[in-house]
Every structure is written in structure tokens, then in C-alpha cells.
Scaffold this motif. Structure first.
Motif, PDB file in Angstrom:
ATOM      1  N   ASP A 179      36.804  -7.107 -15.466  1.00 36.24           N
ATOM      2  CA  ASP A 179      36.462  -8.252 -14.624  1.00 36.24           C
ATOM      3  C   ASP A 179      37.723  -8.973 -14.131  1.00 36.24           C
ATOM      4  OD1 ASP A 179      37.329  -9.409 -16.952  1.00 36.24           O
ATOM      5  OD2 ASP A 179      35.500 -10.569 -17.330  1.00 36.24           O
ATOM      6  N   ASP A 180      38.890  -8.357 -14.358  1.00 34.54           N
ATOM      7  CA  ASP A 180      40.165  -8.894 -13.896  1.00 34.54           C
ATOM      8  C   ASP A 180      40.345  -8.506 -12.427  1.00 34.54           C
ATOM      9  OD1 ASP A 180      42.890  -9.282 -13.256  1.00 34.54           O
ATOM     10  OD2 ASP A 180      43.505  -8.978 -15.333  1.00 34.54           O
ATOM     11  N   ASP A 181      40.417  -9.491 -11.558  1.00 32.38           N
ATOM     12  CA  ASP A 181      40.537  -9.215 -10.131  1.00 32.38           C
ATOM     13  C   ASP A 181      41.789  -8.417  -9.789  1.00 32.38           C
ATOM     14  OD1 ASP A 181      38.156 -10.440  -9.530  1.00 32.38           O
ATOM     15  OD2 ASP A 181      39.060 -12.331  -8.881  1.00 32.38           O
ATOM     16  N   ARG A 182      42.841  -8.566 -10.600  1.00 34.62           N
ATOM     17  CA  ARG A 182      44.076  -7.818 -10.332  1.00 34.62           C
ATOM     18  C   ARG A 182      43.859  -6.329 -10.592  1.00 34.62           C
ATOM     19  NH1 ARG A 182      47.616 -11.297 -14.341  1.00 34.62           N
ATOM     20  NH2 ARG A 182      45.677 -10.885 -15.480  1.00 34.62           N
ATOM     21  N   ILE A 183      43.137  -6.023 -11.657  1.00 35.40           N
ATOM     22  CA  ILE A 183      42.845  -4.620 -11.956  1.00 35.40           C
ATOM     23  C   ILE A 183      41.850  -4.062 -10.948  1.00 35.40           C
ATOM     24  CG2 ILE A 183      41.738  -3.091 -13.644  1.00 35.40           C
ATOM     25  CD1 ILE A 183      43.052  -4.824 -15.827  1.00 35.40           C
ATOM     26  N   ARG A 184      40.842  -4.843 -10.604  1.00 31.98           N
ATOM     27  CA  ARG A 184      39.866  -4.373  -9.625  1.00 31.98           C
ATOM     28  C   ARG A 184      40.530  -4.121  -8.273  1.00 31.98           C
ATOM     29  NH1 ARG A 184      34.833  -8.444 -10.358  1.00 31.98           N
ATOM     30  NH2 ARG A 184      33.967  -7.112  -8.729  1.00 31.98           N
ATOM     31  N   GLY A 185      41.456  -4.993  -7.891  1.00 31.90           N
ATOM     32  CA  GLY A 185      42.176  -4.799  -6.638  1.00 31.90           C
ATOM     33  C   GLY A 185      43.071  -3.572  -6.663  1.00 31.90           C
ATOM     34  N   THR A 186      43.652  -3.301  -7.835  1.00 35.96           N
ATOM     35  CA  THR A 186      44.510  -2.123  -7.970  1.00 35.96           C
ATOM     36  C   THR A 186      43.693  -0.841  -7.921  1.00 35.96           C
ATOM     37  OG1 THR A 186      46.099  -3.407  -9.264  1.00 35.96           O
ATOM     38  CG2 THR A 186      46.229  -1.009  -9.442  1.00 35.96           C
ATOM     39  N   ARG A 187      42.551  -0.840  -8.588  1.00 32.68           N
ATOM     40  CA  ARG A 187      41.681   0.338  -8.536  1.00 32.68           C
ATOM     41  C   ARG A 187      41.166   0.569  -7.113  1.00 32.68           C
ATOM     42  NH1 ARG A 187      39.555   2.679 -13.048  1.00 32.68           N
ATOM     43  NH2 ARG A 187      37.591   3.073 -11.934  1.00 32.68           N
ATOM     44  N   ALA A 188      40.858  -0.500  -6.410  1.00 31.97           N
ATOM     45  CA  ALA A 188      40.421  -0.371  -5.018  1.00 31.97           C
ATOM     46  C   ALA A 188      41.537   0.216  -4.156  1.00 31.97           C
ATOM     47  CB  ALA A 188      39.981  -1.731  -4.482  1.00 31.97           C
ATOM     48  N   LEU A 189      42.769  -0.147  -4.459  1.00 30.43           N
ATOM     49  CA  LEU A 189      43.905   0.420  -3.738  1.00 30.43           C
ATOM     50  C   LEU A 189      43.956   1.930  -3.918  1.00 30.43           C
ATOM     51  CD1 LEU A 189      46.718   0.107  -2.260  1.00 30.43           C
ATOM     52  CD2 LEU A 189      47.688  -0.043  -4.572  1.00 30.43           C
ATOM     53  N   PHE A 190      43.837   2.393  -5.157  1.00 26.68           N
ATOM     54  CA  PHE A 190      43.858   3.839  -5.406  1.00 26.68           C
ATOM     55  C   PHE A 190      42.739   4.539  -4.647  1.00 26.68           C
ATOM     56  CE2 PHE A 190      46.751   2.965  -8.916  1.00 26.68           C
ATOM     57  CZ  PHE A 190      47.514   4.127  -8.980  1.00 26.68           C
ATOM     58  N   GLU A 191      41.557   3.942  -4.658  1.00 25.32           N
ATOM     59  CA  GLU A 191      40.424   4.543  -3.952  1.00 25.32           C
ATOM     60  C   GLU A 191      40.696   4.605  -2.448  1.00 25.32           C
ATOM     61  OE1 GLU A 191      37.845   5.953  -5.318  1.00 25.32           O
ATOM     62  OE2 GLU A 191      38.364   5.401  -7.366  1.00 25.32           O
ATOM     63  N   ALA A 192      41.263   3.541  -1.916  1.00 29.18           N
ATOM     64  CA  ALA A 192      41.546   3.501  -0.482  1.00 29.18           C
ATOM     65  C   ALA A 192      42.597   4.535  -0.084  1.00 29.18           C
ATOM     66  CB  ALA A 192      42.001   2.102  -0.073  1.00 29.18           C
ATOM     67  N   VAL A 193      43.640   4.664  -0.901  1.00 32.73           N
ATOM     68  CA  VAL A 193      44.684   5.639  -0.605  1.00 32.73           C
ATOM     69  C   VAL A 193      44.130   7.057  -0.710  1.00 32.73           C
ATOM     70  CG1 VAL A 193      46.895   6.575  -1.375  1.00 32.73           C
ATOM     71  CG2 VAL A 193      46.565   4.101  -1.282  1.00 32.73           C
ATOM     72  N   ALA A 194      43.337   7.301  -1.756  1.00 34.63           N
ATOM     73  CA  ALA A 194      42.766   8.635  -1.947  1.00 34.63           C
ATOM     74  C   ALA A 194      41.868   9.044  -0.784  1.00 34.63           C
ATOM     75  CB  ALA A 194      41.985   8.677  -3.254  1.00 34.63           C
ATOM     76  N   ALA A 195      41.211   8.066  -0.171  1.00 33.94           N
ATOM     77  CA  ALA A 195      40.272   8.354   0.925  1.00 33.94           C
ATOM     78  C   ALA A 195      40.933   8.368   2.290  1.00 33.94           C
ATOM     79  CB  ALA A 195      39.151   7.313   0.906  1.00 33.94           C
ATOM     80  N   GLU A 196      42.216   8.073   2.361  1.00 30.98           N
ATOM     81  CA  GLU A 196      42.893   7.931   3.654  1.00 30.98           C
ATOM     82  C   GLU A 196      43.700   9.198   3.980  1.00 30.98           C
ATOM     83  OE1 GLU A 196      44.009   7.459   6.908  1.00 30.98           O
ATOM     84  OE2 GLU A 196      43.030   5.576   6.329  1.00 30.98           O
ATOM     85  N   PRO A 197      43.244  10.007   4.931  1.00 20.66           N
ATOM     86  CA  PRO A 197      43.942  11.259   5.234  1.00 20.66           C
ATOM     87  C   PRO A 197      45.337  11.075   5.807  1.00 20.66           C
ATOM     88  CG  PRO A 197      42.187  10.853   6.833  1.00 20.66           C
ATOM     89  CD  PRO A 197      42.022   9.844   5.751  1.00 20.66           C
TER      90      PRO A 197
END
Length: 224
Positions: A179-197
Motif C-alpha cells: 500500500d506504499d505509493d512509492r512501491i506501487r508507482g515503481t511497479r507501475a513503471l516496470f509494467e509501463a516500460v515492459a509494455a512499451e515497444p
């Protein structure tokens, strides 16, 4: 989580490969005197950013998250004579300290410190067509990481280097239920990078004076 040996190894690296640096030492002292949090990159990490910017042949650098200008100075040292660096800082007091440090380092004419919410500054830069930037370093509030990434891509060019700090968070990045917004934001970053060709990326864990963390490194490709 920490280990005394991590800091000792950082000290060994600095002693052998970096040496003393009165300008950067003075910047850290000014940060402390100004009451800024001691969350700058380490000296070894700052030198790494400097070398990466030089390897990229960066003439225009964008930094999201100035703090007191410690990493800014490292990056500015990588610029050629006609190079330029724009750095974005939310807090006016931090920006004032940074301007003093940057001027003392001799880069007042190369570095533009802009104050305000970084998303607003980035949107204005995109609208104003200020890109492209060759090298972009993101080290600001983690919940906004994906927004900063998207802006970096809009302000970059094919071949631009994008680096994001604090992406491991002492292993917290593994916690899908955090529930830490910093961790959630970091995980979202990884997801965004992984999905970006358009992004060719990796991440590297680091240990040292800044404990256990890491950097994400990406190169921007051409739009399809």
C-alpha cells in the motif's frame, strides 16, 4: 536493510577512482545547512551518471528532481561547451539551494532550474516543443514515475537515454500487495516500460552508502 561493508566498498571506490571533490563536498554541506534531506545519489552513482551522459554524447540533458543540485552538477560536468541542462524541482527552497550550488560549481550559464510541479513543467515543455533531450534522469516522486516516463519519451528522440532512480526500494518492488505509493508507482513503471515497444531497457540493483536500491536504464527507439 544495510551492511557496513556496502559503505566501506563505496568509500574504497571513491578513494581509488574519484578522489576528493571540494565542489561537490561543498554542495552537500550547503544542502545539509539548508535542511534538505540527505537523499542525493552517492558519489559513485553521480560519477556513473556523468559517465553515462558522456557515453551518450549528451548535449541536452533533462533532470526531473533537482533537490540541492548534487546530481545536477555531476550531469552538467558531462556537457560540451555549448551544452544545456534543464532541471525541475517542486520546492522553491530546494531550488534556491540548488542554484547556489550550481553557480558555485561554475554552471549557472548552462543549467536552468525550474520550480513547480514537474508534470506541469513537462507538459509546458512538450507544448513548447523544447525537445529533444539526449539524456533524461528521473529522480522525483515515485507515484508519478509513469507520467514522467511518458513525458521523457515525448521530449526525447530515437537514441535518447532515460534513467530512473530508486527502482528496487530494498526489495519492496516485489510486493504486489504493497500500500506504499512509492512501491506501487515503481511497479507501475516496470509494467509501463515492459509494455512499451519503443523502449529497450534493463534495471540494475545497487548496494552501497544508499543501501539496497537500483536504477532502470532505457534507450528510446523510433516511433512505429
Amino acid at each position: 536493510m544495510s551492511d557496513a561493508a556496502w559503505t566501506a566498498v563505496d568509500d574504497y571506490i571513491v578513494g581509488h577512482l574519484l578522489g576528493t571533490d571540494p565542489v561537490l563536498d561543498a554542495a552537500l554541506a550547503a544542502n545539509e545547512a539548508g535542511g534538505l534531506p540527505a537523499i542525493d545519489v552517492s558519489a559513485a552513482q553521480g560519477k556513473m551518471l556523468h559517465l553515462l551522459a558522456r557515453m551518450a554524447g549528451a548535449r541536452r540533458i533533462l533532470e526531473v528532481g533537482t533537490l540541492g543540485g548534487y546530481s545536477t552538477i555531476w550531469l552538467a560536468r558531462a556537457l560540451p561547451e555549448d551544452g544545456r541542462l534543464v532541471t525541475l524541482e517542486l520546492e522553491p527552497h530546494h531550488a534556491d539551494v540548488a542554484r547556489g550550488n550550481i553557480a558555485a560549481a561554475g554552471f549557472a550559464d548552462k543549467v536552468d532550474v525550474r520550480v513547480g510541479p514537474a508534470i506541469e513543467s513537462l507538459d509546458a515543455m512538450i507544448t513548447g516543443g523544447e525537445g529533444p533531450f539526449d539524456f533524461i534522469f528521473i529522480d522525483a516522486d515515485k507515484p508519478s514515475n509513469v507520467a514522467y516516463l511518458r513525458a521523457a519519451m515525448a521530449l526525447g528522440r530515437p537514441g535518447s537515454t532515460i534513467i530512473v532512480d530508486n527502482v528496487v526500494r530494498e526489495g519492496g518492488v516485489l510486493d504486489a500487495d504493497s500500500d506504499d505509493d512509492r512501491i506501487r508507482g515503481t511497479r507501475a513503471l516496470f509494467e509501463a516500460v515492459a509494455a512499451e515497444p519503443r523502449l529497450n531497457a534493463t534495471a540494475v540493483q545497487t548496494v552501497g552508502a544508499k543501501k539496497w536500491d537500483g536504477f532502470l536504464l532505457a534507450v528510446l527507439g523510433a516511433a512505429e
